[in-house]
Design a protein around this motif. Structure first.
Motif, short mmCIF file in Angstrom:
data_model
loop_
_atom_site.label_atom_id
_atom_site.label_comp_id
_atom_site.label_asym_id
_atom_site.label_seq_id
_atom_site.Cartn_x
_atom_site.Cartn_y
_atom_site.Cartn_z
N THR A 294 5.81 8.61 -3.61
CA THR A 294 5.97 9.20 -3.04
C THR A 294 5.75 9.93 -0.83
OG1 THR A 294 3.01 8.68 -2.83
CG2 THR A 294 4.02 9.71 -4.57
N ASN B 118 -3.11 -2.33 -5.10
CA ASN B 118 -3.01 -2.33 -4.46
C ASN B 118 -3.42 -3.95 -2.74
OD1 ASN B 118 -1.20 -0.15 -4.76
ND2 ASN B 118 -2.47 1.23 -3.04
N TYR B 119 -4.43 -4.38 -4.06
CA TYR B 119 -4.65 -5.22 -3.13
C TYR B 119 -4.87 -6.98 -3.35
CZ TYR B 119 -7.81 -2.19 -0.17
OH TYR B 119 -8.09 -1.64 0.78
N PHE C 72 1.18 -0.93 0.28
CA PHE C 72 0.10 -0.29 0.09
C PHE C 72 0.94 1.09 0.09
CE2 PHE C 72 -2.60 -3.31 1.64
CZ PHE C 72 -3.50 -2.86 0.93
N TYR C 73 2.15 1.21 0.04
CA TYR C 73 3.25 2.64 0.11
C TYR C 73 3.47 2.73 -1.13
CZ TYR C 73 7.04 5.31 1.75
OH TYR C 73 8.22 6.22 2.40
N GLY C 74 3.19 4.09 -1.23
CA GLY C 74 4.12 3.90 -3.04
C GLY C 74 5.70 4.70 -2.15
N GLN D 98 3.90 7.91 0.62
CA GLN D 98 2.41 8.05 1.48
C GLN D 98 1.78 6.40 1.05
OE1 GLN D 98 0.01 11.29 -1.23
NE2 GLN D 98 1.40 12.59 -0.15
N PHE D 99 0.72 6.16 2.17
CA PHE D 99 0.00 4.98 2.23
C PHE D 99 -1.13 5.27 0.64
CE2 PHE D 99 2.83 3.82 5.53
CZ PHE D 99 3.22 2.79 5.37
N TYR D 100 -1.35 4.43 0.11
CA TYR D 100 -2.47 4.59 -0.74
C TYR D 100 -3.53 3.08 -0.98
CZ TYR D 100 0.36 7.91 -3.49
OH TYR D 100 1.15 8.89 -3.53
N PHE D 101 -4.40 3.49 0.22
CA PHE D 101 -5.58 2.26 0.41
C PHE D 101 -6.45 2.33 -0.62
CE2 PHE D 101 -3.29 3.70 4.85
CZ PHE D 101 -3.29 2.02 4.76
N LEU D 102 -7.32 3.50 -1.38
CA LEU D 102 -7.76 3.32 -2.86
C LEU D 102 -7.61 2.67 -3.67
CD1 LEU D 102 -9.65 6.97 -1.44
CD2 LEU D 102 -10.14 4.49 -0.76
N LYS D 103 -6.54 2.47 -3.98
CA LYS D 103 -6.54 1.66 -5.22
C LYS D 103 -6.19 0.97 -4.87
CE LYS D 103 -1.99 3.03 -7.19
NZ LYS D 103 -0.48 2.73 -7.57
#
Length: 160
Positions: free
Chosen positions: A34, A44-45, A29-31, A36-41
């Protein structure tokens, strides 16, 4: 391989596999570009969903070794699915190398200071994962047994 199995016991291997998998799930989940963490992509799941098969396999191996049980067709099927997932693990190694080498491509852009350590950590963990998985397969063969279902009924001990 016997001295290796004394150093890295089956319990240590399973616990190390769980630790590596959990860390890689968080890192999925980590970019790195950037910081940052991206939980809405949705992309990533994919890795966390695929690792659920790995967790199930590790649980089955732990259970079979502690209960001194023989392998069964369900365990074999889970292991065969894990063989296919190993292709994803190898791809993630390639992807991590590509990301780590992209620092030269994006050199003129602002890249966070955590880029190189986090990308390197991902690469190392993705490289360790197939090794631990292959070692788990070897431990399964050693402690639980091979998949031999032709005389499966002869090997059952219903009074055990």
């Amino acid at each position: 391989m016997n001295t290796l199995s004394k150093i890295i016991t089956w319990k240590r291997n399973i616990l190390a596999s769980v630790a590596v998998l959990l860390t890689l799930i968080v890192l999925s989940f980590y970019g790195v570009y950037t910081d940052q963490f991206y939980f809405l992509k949705p992309d990533n799941y994919i890795f966390p969903i695929l690792t659920s098969v790995h967790f199930i396999y590790l649980y089955v191996v732990w259970f079979k070794i502690t209960e001194d049980e023989l392998p069964d067709p369900k365990m074999r099927n889970i292991e065969y699915v894990l063989y296919a997932i190993m292709i994803v693990y190898v791809f993630k190694i390639y992807d991590s190398v590509t990301v780590l080498n992209s620092i030269h491509t994006y050199g003129e852009h602002v890249i966070p200071s955590s880029f190189k350590p986090m990308a390197t950590l991902s690469l190392v963990l993705y490289s360790i994962l197939p090794i631990l998985t292959l070692y788990t397969f070897w431990l399964r063969k050693r402690y639980i047994g091979e998949y031999n279902f032709e005389n499966y009924n002869d090997n059952l001990n219903v009074w055990h």
